[in-house]
Design an enzyme around this catalytic site. Sequence first.
Site, short mmCIF file in Angstrom:
data_model
loop_
_atom_site.label_atom_id
_atom_site.label_comp_id
_atom_site.label_asym_id
_atom_site.label_seq_id
_atom_site.Cartn_x
_atom_site.Cartn_y
_atom_site.Cartn_z
N SER A 6 9.48 -4.90 -6.63
CA SER A 6 9.78 -4.61 -5.22
C SER A 6 11.26 -4.86 -4.97
CB SER A 6 8.96 -5.52 -4.31
OG SER A 6 9.58 -5.60 -3.04
N HIS A 31 8.62 -0.26 -6.22
CA HIS A 31 7.95 -0.48 -4.94
C HIS A 31 9.02 -0.63 -3.85
CE1 HIS A 31 4.52 -2.13 -2.55
NE2 HIS A 31 5.43 -2.91 -2.02
N ASP A 33 9.67 -1.38 0.09
CA ASP A 33 9.08 -1.93 1.31
C ASP A 33 9.82 -1.41 2.54
OD1 ASP A 33 6.96 -3.73 0.40
OD2 ASP A 33 8.60 -4.73 -0.66
N MET A 35 10.06 -1.34 6.53
CA MET A 35 9.65 -2.13 7.70
C MET A 35 10.41 -1.66 8.93
SD MET A 35 9.85 -5.87 5.96
CE MET A 35 9.11 -6.22 4.36
N HIS A 64 5.82 1.51 0.50
CA HIS A 64 4.86 0.68 1.22
C HIS A 64 5.29 0.72 2.67
CE1 HIS A 64 3.20 -3.67 1.89
NE2 HIS A 64 2.62 -2.77 2.65
N MET A 66 5.29 -0.18 6.15
CA MET A 66 4.92 -1.20 7.14
C MET A 66 5.56 -0.78 8.46
SD MET A 66 5.43 -4.51 4.69
CE MET A 66 6.45 -3.62 3.54
N MET A 135 -2.94 -6.75 0.10
CA MET A 135 -1.87 -7.71 0.42
C MET A 135 -2.35 -9.13 0.12
SD MET A 135 0.65 -5.87 1.29
CE MET A 135 1.76 -7.25 1.57
N ASP A 173 0.09 -7.34 -3.78
CA ASP A 173 1.47 -7.46 -3.30
C ASP A 173 1.66 -8.75 -2.53
OD1 ASP A 173 4.02 -7.00 -2.35
OD2 ASP A 173 3.48 -5.27 -1.10
N GLY A 174 2.55 -9.59 -3.04
CA GLY A 174 2.95 -10.80 -2.31
C GLY A 174 2.67 -12.08 -3.07
N GLY A 175 3.72 -12.84 -3.34
CA GLY A 175 3.55 -14.13 -3.98
C GLY A 175 3.11 -14.06 -5.43
#
Length: 216
Positions: A6, A31, A33, A35, A64, A66, A135, A173-175
């Site tokens: 990402s 990826h 993101d 936003m 992605h 958002m 997510m 996705d995330g962490g």
Amino acid sequence: MRLAPSILAADFARLGEQVTDAERAGADRIHVDVMDGHFVPNLSMGPAVVQSVRRVTRLPLEMHLMVSDPDAFLEAFAEAGSDSLLVHWEGNANLHRTVQRIKALGKRAGVVINPATPASVLEEILVEVEQVLVMTVNPGFGHQHFIHTTLPKIRRVRRMVEQLDRPCDVEVDGGIDATTAPLVVDAGANVLVAGSAIFTDAESVAAAMKRLANAE
Ligand code: DX5
Ligand code: ZN
């Protein structure tokens, strides 16, 4: 297991270089993101960035989205050189129509679900998409802690996907880092998005990706 770096966590002043580093190290896709400061409380990048990234890599570019009104931006992202458009289930009153629009643009369609959203909402849309993005943090920011309660949901999504008679990616996705990667792979994820674990590594993008791929 495939990796989707990402670029939200990349150094934007060296974006081209970081994307080519990821490509050389075996990234499956990039990826991106997106936003809008409304669907999530943060702003990131738009089609202009995608256009620039498109020139430096042959890897598929997945958006992605958002954003509160994804339909308004599908065409612009498609024209900028995106390969996949991932839209959230949350807040989309006509998800099926949005997915048909993505397909009409000749792009891969994917559906994203937030941590509080159950896998069951995918039941009717799964047959229409090529990818589900689960997510594992609340969307909006990089470098957040992995939410462990999403693991049973990843397993449920994997089981749902197995009922289809064609491939459908289960992406998370995330962490995601060397500690959480084995957990999500065990739960059935086959594509892992990682931002900070890849682009803020002290050593290099390649070393970070190797560490993720070899994590057990
Ligand atoms: C969060 C984004 C993620 C983010 C992941 O809203 O969707 O793609 O970049 O970042 P890390 O890997 O740092 O959690
Ligand atoms: Zn993302």
